[in-house]
Design a protein around this motif. Sequence first.
Motif, PDB file in Angstrom:
ATOM      1  N   PRO A  57       0.836  -1.204   0.000  1.00 61.05           N
ATOM      2  CA  PRO A  57       0.000   0.000   0.000  1.00 61.05           C
ATOM      3  C   PRO A  57       0.872   1.255   0.000  1.00 61.05           C
ATOM      4  O   PRO A  57       1.981   1.264   0.535  1.00 61.05           O
ATOM      5  N   THR A  58       0.366   2.315  -0.593  1.00 62.12           N
ATOM      6  CA  THR A  58       1.158   3.525  -0.762  1.00 62.12           C
ATOM      7  C   THR A  58       1.586   4.133   0.569  1.00 62.12           C
ATOM      8  O   THR A  58       2.671   4.690   0.675  1.00 62.12           O
ATOM      9  N   ASN A  59       0.762   4.017   1.591  1.00 62.43           N
ATOM     10  CA  ASN A  59       1.145   4.614   2.874  1.00 62.43           C
ATOM     11  C   ASN A  59       2.119   3.752   3.669  1.00 62.43           C
ATOM     12  O   ASN A  59       2.422   4.059   4.819  1.00 62.43           O
ATOM     13  N   TRP A  60       2.652   2.688   3.057  1.00 65.38           N
ATOM     14  CA  TRP A  60       3.746   1.911   3.634  1.00 65.38           C
ATOM     15  C   TRP A  60       5.014   2.041   2.801  1.00 65.38           C
ATOM     16  O   TRP A  60       5.988   1.349   3.032  1.00 65.38           O
ATOM     17  N   LYS A  61       5.004   2.938   1.828  1.00 69.67           N
ATOM     18  CA  LYS A  61       6.105   3.019   0.880  1.00 69.67           C
ATOM     19  C   LYS A  61       7.379   3.582   1.514  1.00 69.67           C
ATOM     20  O   LYS A  61       7.344   4.490   2.340  1.00 69.67           O
ATOM     21  N   THR A  62       8.503   3.022   1.093  1.00 68.50           N
ATOM     22  CA  THR A  62       9.829   3.484   1.461  1.00 68.50           C
ATOM     23  C   THR A  62      10.609   3.759   0.189  1.00 68.50           C
ATOM     24  O   THR A  62      10.504   3.009  -0.776  1.00 68.50           O
ATOM     25  N   VAL A  63      11.363   4.837   0.175  1.00 68.92           N
ATOM     26  CA  VAL A  63      12.275   5.126  -0.928  1.00 68.92           C
ATOM     27  C   VAL A  63      13.695   5.037  -0.382  1.00 68.92           C
ATOM     28  O   VAL A  63      14.036   5.674   0.611  1.00 68.92           O
ATOM     29  N   LEU A  64      14.523   4.228  -1.031  1.00 66.24           N
ATOM     30  CA  LEU A  64      15.899   4.001  -0.619  1.00 66.24           C
ATOM     31  C   LEU A  64      16.816   4.343  -1.784  1.00 66.24           C
ATOM     32  O   LEU A  64      16.651   3.808  -2.878  1.00 66.24           O
ATOM     33  N   THR A  65      17.760   5.247  -1.552  1.00 68.87           N
ATOM     34  CA  THR A  65      18.652   5.711  -2.613  1.00 68.87           C
ATOM     35  C   THR A  65      20.093   5.398  -2.247  1.00 68.87           C
ATOM     36  O   THR A  65      20.596   5.869  -1.221  1.00 68.87           O
ATOM     37  N   PHE A  66      20.748   4.599  -3.087  1.00 71.31           N
ATOM     38  CA  PHE A  66      22.173   4.339  -2.927  1.00 71.31           C
ATOM     39  C   PHE A  66      22.927   5.361  -3.780  1.00 71.31           C
ATOM     40  O   PHE A  66      22.877   5.307  -5.006  1.00 71.31           O
ATOM     41  N   VAL A  67      23.611   6.275  -3.121  1.00 72.13           N
ATOM     42  CA  VAL A  67      24.335   7.310  -3.854  1.00 72.13           C
ATOM     43  C   VAL A  67      25.736   6.844  -4.232  1.00 72.13           C
ATOM     44  O   VAL A  67      26.378   7.417  -5.131  1.00 72.13           O
ATOM     45  N   SER A  68      26.232   5.812  -3.545  1.00 76.74           N
ATOM     46  CA  SER A  68      27.531   5.223  -3.844  1.00 76.74           C
ATOM     47  C   SER A  68      27.554   3.842  -3.201  1.00 76.74           C
ATOM     48  O   SER A  68      26.638   3.489  -2.452  1.00 76.74           O
ATOM     49  N   PRO A  69      28.594   3.034  -3.440  1.00 77.38           N
ATOM     50  CA  PRO A  69      28.669   1.737  -2.766  1.00 77.38           C
ATOM     51  C   PRO A  69      28.890   1.845  -1.263  1.00 77.38           C
ATOM     52  O   PRO A  69      28.851   0.836  -0.558  1.00 77.38           O
ATOM     53  N   THR A  70      29.117   3.069  -0.751  1.00 73.62           N
ATOM     54  CA  THR A  70      29.386   3.240   0.677  1.00 73.62           C
ATOM     55  C   THR A  70      28.391   4.144   1.391  1.00 73.62           C
ATOM     56  O   THR A  70      28.504   4.338   2.594  1.00 73.62           O
ATOM     57  N   THR A 169     -10.279  12.097  -8.853  1.00 73.84           N
ATOM     58  CA  THR A 169     -10.871  11.526 -10.064  1.00 73.84           C
ATOM     59  C   THR A 169     -11.306  10.075  -9.861  1.00 73.84           C
ATOM     60  O   THR A 169     -11.697   9.409 -10.816  1.00 73.84           O
ATOM     61  N   SER A 170     -11.219   9.588  -8.635  1.00 67.46           N
ATOM     62  CA  SER A 170     -11.657   8.227  -8.318  1.00 67.46           C
ATOM     63  C   SER A 170     -12.920   8.276  -7.470  1.00 67.46           C
ATOM     64  O   SER A 170     -13.292   9.322  -6.924  1.00 67.46           O
ATOM     65  N   ALA A 171     -13.574   7.134  -7.347  1.00 68.21           N
ATOM     66  CA  ALA A 171     -14.814   7.064  -6.574  1.00 68.21           C
ATOM     67  C   ALA A 171     -14.561   7.171  -5.077  1.00 68.21           C
ATOM     68  O   ALA A 171     -15.440   7.586  -4.324  1.00 68.21           O
ATOM     69  N   GLU A 172     -13.351   6.795  -4.634  1.00 71.81           N
ATOM     70  CA  GLU A 172     -13.042   6.806  -3.218  1.00 71.81           C
ATOM     71  C   GLU A 172     -11.747   7.561  -2.952  1.00 71.81           C
ATOM     72  O   GLU A 172     -10.819   7.508  -3.729  1.00 71.81           O
ATOM     73  N   ASP A 173     -11.697   8.256  -1.826  1.00 71.92           N
ATOM     74  CA  ASP A 173     -10.459   8.787  -1.272  1.00 71.92           C
ATOM     75  C   ASP A 173     -10.733   9.191   0.163  1.00 71.92           C
ATOM     76  O   ASP A 173     -11.854   9.576   0.517  1.00 71.92           O
ATOM     77  N   GLU A 174      -9.701   9.113   0.984  1.00 68.67           N
ATOM     78  CA  GLU A 174      -9.888   9.261   2.425  1.00 68.67           C
ATOM     79  C   GLU A 174     -10.168  10.685   2.856  1.00 68.67           C
ATOM     80  O   GLU A 174     -11.048  10.942   3.684  1.00 68.67           O
ATOM     81  N   LYS A 251      -5.434   0.722   1.727  1.00 67.42           N
ATOM     82  CA  LYS A 251      -5.897  -0.491   2.399  1.00 67.42           C
ATOM     83  C   LYS A 251      -6.871  -0.117   3.496  1.00 67.42           C
ATOM     84  O   LYS A 251      -6.577   0.701   4.360  1.00 67.42           O
ATOM     85  N   LYS A 252      -8.054  -0.729   3.463  1.00 67.45           N
ATOM     86  CA  LYS A 252      -9.084  -0.458   4.462  1.00 67.45           C
ATOM     87  C   LYS A 252      -8.869  -1.300   5.718  1.00 67.45           C
ATOM     88  O   LYS A 252      -8.044  -2.222   5.741  1.00 67.45           O
ATOM     89  N   ALA A 253      -9.611  -0.965   6.752  1.00 71.87           N
ATOM     90  CA  ALA A 253      -9.493  -1.689   8.017  1.00 71.87           C
ATOM     91  C   ALA A 253      -9.842  -3.162   7.868  1.00 71.87           C
ATOM     92  O   ALA A 253      -9.309  -4.014   8.593  1.00 71.87           O
ATOM     93  N   THR A 257      -8.673  -3.457  -0.503  1.00 72.14           N
ATOM     94  CA  THR A 257      -7.933  -2.323  -1.042  1.00 72.14           C
ATOM     95  C   THR A 257      -8.732  -1.622  -2.137  1.00 72.14           C
ATOM     96  O   THR A 257      -9.661  -2.185  -2.713  1.00 72.14           O
ATOM     97  N   TYR A 258      -8.354  -0.396  -2.407  1.00 76.03           N
ATOM     98  CA  TYR A 258      -8.914   0.349  -3.534  1.00 76.03           C
ATOM     99  C   TYR A 258      -7.838   1.318  -4.023  1.00 76.03           C
ATOM    100  O   TYR A 258      -6.862   1.612  -3.317  1.00 76.03           O
ATOM    101  N   THR A 259      -7.992   1.815  -5.242  1.00 76.91           N
ATOM    102  CA  THR A 259      -7.039   2.756  -5.822  1.00 76.91           C
ATOM    103  C   THR A 259      -7.669   4.137  -5.899  1.00 76.91           C
ATOM    104  O   THR A 259      -8.742   4.306  -6.489  1.00 76.91           O
TER     105      THR A 259
END
Length: 268
Positions: A57-70, A169-174, A251-253, A257-259
């Motif tokens: 789900p989008t609200n569990w997303k993580t972005v990880l960026t490797f800028v170098s091998p170290t 533009t979708s039928a559902e949003d929080e 993701k609902k309780a 899920t819905y988009t």
Amino acid sequence: MRKKKILNWMLAATLVCGASVMTSCSSNDDNPAPQSNIAEKIIGKWMVEELDGEPCPTNWKTVLTFVSPTQAYGSLSDFSTPMWNVKVLADVKIDGNKVNVINTDGNIRQVLDCTILSITDKDLLMSSDWTVYEDGEKIYQEAYGKERYDRITADYSQDILGTWEGKVTSAEDEHTDGEMHRWEYKADGTYAYYNKVGTEWVANNDVLAEYFVDGTLLCTRWKKTADSEELREWWEITIENGVMKWTALRKKADGSTYTATFEMTKVK
């Protein structure tokens, strides 16, 4: 209560989406496929897409960026803890298909041990083991199974600056109704939200209105008053020819899920 304390430290949940989901599983495959040139292939920006074969789900997303091998950095707006991590730095060690991501903050040391199961120019599959040490003593450990990350080549952190107008533009949003609204994204990481009253656009006087964009992930948080609950919203975005589109898997309780989708144009 120690677990809650640990979750409030910066990096571990930033680097493993599973730490937010708390889906525990075996630490590593017994015989992972040999991988070559990990140090070269891993450089770049990655966002988690699947956990144990299920879409993240989008609200569990993580972005990880490797800028170098170290060195690497991670971004996460956690849905279940106070974490709001924007490009938190960590040291990286790579040995074959083993990748260690390490962050030290005072007497707390967090070590993420990853085994790269496969890596291409488009996606990364790994298993991981997260251990937290306090004053050299192991105080917490969680192991996670297969996590699939997609390589992110776009970064909209600068393109989003300015004022945008649009609606869901979708039928559902929080949080969003079907009316037109405006968002003004500022370079200092704050934003202003506007409702239309008659023919005038009127800004909300929220006491907190912050955002960040890392790659294609947009995270926002706000509070209407000092005593009100902090609210958060996450989107995956694209920006092209003055049109910004948002998409989010919610993701609902009950586990279904819905988009949700949203579209807006830039105000000149």
